[in-house]
Motif scaffolding. Structure first.
Motif, PDB file in Angstrom:
ATOM      1  N   SER A 118       9.988  -1.357  -5.952  1.00  9.41           N
ATOM      2  CA  SER A 118       8.744  -2.015  -6.393  1.00  9.41           C
ATOM      3  C   SER A 118       9.016  -3.416  -6.902  1.00  9.41           C
ATOM      4  CB  SER A 118       8.066  -1.196  -7.489  1.00  9.41           C
ATOM      5  OG  SER A 118       7.560  -0.016  -6.956  1.00  9.41           O
ATOM      6  N   GLU A 173       2.131   1.740  -3.462  1.00 10.19           N
ATOM      7  CA  GLU A 173       1.077   2.253  -4.345  1.00 10.19           C
ATOM      8  C   GLU A 173       0.865   3.749  -4.137  1.00 10.19           C
ATOM      9  OE1 GLU A 173      -2.510  -0.116  -3.881  1.00 10.19           O
ATOM     10  OE2 GLU A 173      -1.336  -1.958  -4.095  1.00 10.19           O
ATOM     11  N   GLN A 224       0.834  -1.197   0.000  1.00  9.92           N
ATOM     12  CA  GLN A 224       0.000   0.000   0.000  1.00  9.92           C
ATOM     13  C   GLN A 224       0.870   1.250   0.000  1.00  9.92           C
ATOM     14  OE1 GLN A 224      -3.487   0.148  -0.272  1.00  9.92           O
ATOM     15  NE2 GLN A 224      -2.910   2.231  -0.754  1.00  9.92           N
TER      16      GLN A 224
END
Length: 138
Positions: free
Chosen positions: A126, A11, A8
């Protein structure tokens, strides 16, 4: 630190980087664009160091301050250019404490140079910690 929370954070960081990139594409002749870009940089940098702090926690490394977090991230080779990150921290701290138009313009120019470092580091993190395809949507 849960993997879900880390995902999260990544993101949210991706969204902030996208917004910063949008701001950097505007003409810098308008002081509102400069101010807005600096504000987006402040927000992005805050999300960045806090995300890195969470990821370090997942690796068993506890940090408290942004500087300590950046130093540890560099030591584990998550950051390629330690000096650039420390300068980002100085610029971020300066923008939040005072306002001087000439200094704001200089920091705006610095942000243009920081963006590739921010983006490359985000991509690396990522790939390492991003969504692993989990279908747990609770």
């Amino acid at each position: 630190m849960s993997e879900r929370k880390a995902q999260q954070s990544l993101e949210n960081l991706k969204k902030a980087l996208t917004r910063l990139e949008e701001a950097l594409q505007e003409k810098d002749t308008n002081s509102l664009y400069i101010d807005g870009t600096i504000q987006r940089f402040e927000f992005t940098f805050e999300l960045f160091w806090k995300t890195v702090k969470r990821l370090l926690q997942m690796e068993g490394i506890e940090t408290k301050t942004p500087r300590e977090t950046l130093k540890h991230a560099y030591s584990v080779k998550w950051l390629k250019n330690e000096q650039a990150w420390l300068q980002m921290l100085r610029d971020r701290n300066e923008t939040s404490h005072l306002y001087d138009e000439a200094k704001a313009k200089q920091i705006y120019e610095n942000i243009k140079g920081y963006f590739p470092e921010l983006n490359d580091t985000f991509i690396d993190l990522s790939e390492k910690y991003g969504d692993s395809g989990s279908d747990d949507e609770s």
